[in-house]
Design an enzyme around this catalytic site. Structure first.
Site, PDB file in Angstrom:
ATOM      1  CB  ALA A 234      -0.903  -0.001   1.233  1.00  0.00           C
ATOM      2  CE  LYS A 235      -0.827   4.275  -4.048  1.00  0.00           C
ATOM      3  NZ  LYS A 235      -2.115   4.899  -3.901  1.00  0.00           N
TER       4      LYS A 235
END
Ligand code: GLU
Length: 294
Positions: A234-235
């Site tokens: 994920a970011k």
């Protein structure tokens, strides 16, 4: 026509795991002589500017596509028409349940966890009128199976649950499972390569395609990128986007190609050594380089 596709949701920048899946979808399509289409899945959670950045990043990776990317938000009439067909076939009913009510409802023994328990399936017209006044209805599919089998090039025959899933949400937005099936059929997409987090939804989609008298596409659910704790990348895991990694001096294309065991400096070059049977079947663990603190 015969085509593959990549269908990003413009809810933020693509990370390296998304770019890797896009490259795989491109390789699968081009290897089989198919067109490759981009569809922007913008019915939900749109972040301004992210569609353009996603397309720029796909291009920077060296991917090309046929025609102009389509946006789901410009195709609402198609989804309405499909719902109308299903409605005419007696396949649609209104549902007034909240998420909480669904979670708290007693589940029948043959219902898998998380499946819609069928609360609104058998309401009388008087009950519907009463509930409609409380909250806007979602539309659900009246299914007549509990599970459905699909064929996947990586997973083989996969059987998964099919419940009375949502076709249109209470806020009027077409549901992902409906839009994806309608679009793939309408766009002549007969090959779906995507992350294996979507494998469990696929029996629902293939069942819906069958109800709409469409042939299901060939499915290929590819292993995804994970972070060092084994969770989906994920970011927040750090430097994971094309721009962040390039800024940190990483050759993003070479990194992705290497993770797939492929050599070459353009997607076309990778095609020469691309053999689906030889791809790693484990998820790819990606550890971002230390970020520069920006
Ligand atoms: N838009 C979905 C996503 O970004 C992909 C849908 C699909 O490939 O069917 O996760």
């Amino acid at each position: 026509m015969s085509a593959g596709r990549y269908a990003p949701s413009p809810s933020g920048d693509l990370h390296i795991g998304n770019l890797r899946t896009a490259l795989l979808a491109w390789l699968w399509a081009r290897r089989s002589g198919r067109d490759f289409l981009i569809r922007v899945e913008d019915l939900d959670r749109v972040r301004p500017g992210s569609e353009q950045r996603q397309l720029d990043d796909l291009r920077a990776l060296g991917l090309d596509w046929d025609g102009t990317p389509v946006r789901q938000s410009e195709r609402l009439g198609l989804y309405d028409a499909a719902i109308a067909r299903l409605h005419d076939a007696g396949r649609v009913y209104e549902c007034y349940c909240t998420r909480r009510e669904i979670l708290e409802a007693p589940t029948a023994p043959h219902h898998p966890p998380g499946a819609y328990p069928g609360t609104c399936r058998h309401l009388t017209e008087a009950e519907r009128v009463q509930r409609r006044s409380v909250r806007p209805a979602a539309l659900r599919l009246r299914t007549d199976v509990a599970s459905f089998a699909i064929e996947d090039e990586i997973h083989g025959t996969y059987v998964g649950a099919v419940d009375d899933f949502v076709l249109r949400r209470g806020d009027g937005v077409p549901a992902y499972n409906l839009a994806v099936v309608v679009d793939d059929a309408d766009q002549g997409i007969d090959q779906v390569v995507r992350g294996d987090d979507l494998l469990a939804s696929t029996p629902r989609q293939a069942y819906l395609a069958a109800l709409l008298e469409e042939d299901p596409p060939t499915y290929v659910h590819v292993p995804m990128a994970l972070n060092s704790s084994g969770q989906r990348l994920a970011k927040r895991d750090g430097a994971v986007t094309f721009a962040e990694l390039s800024d940190a001096g990483v050759d993003v294309f070479a990194l992705i190609a290497g993770s797939l065991g492929l050599t070459g400096s353009t997607p076309r070059e990778l095609l020469e050594s691309f053999d689906p049977a030889a791809l790693p079947d484990e998820p790819w663990v990606f550890v971002p380089p230390l970020s520069s603190g920006r």
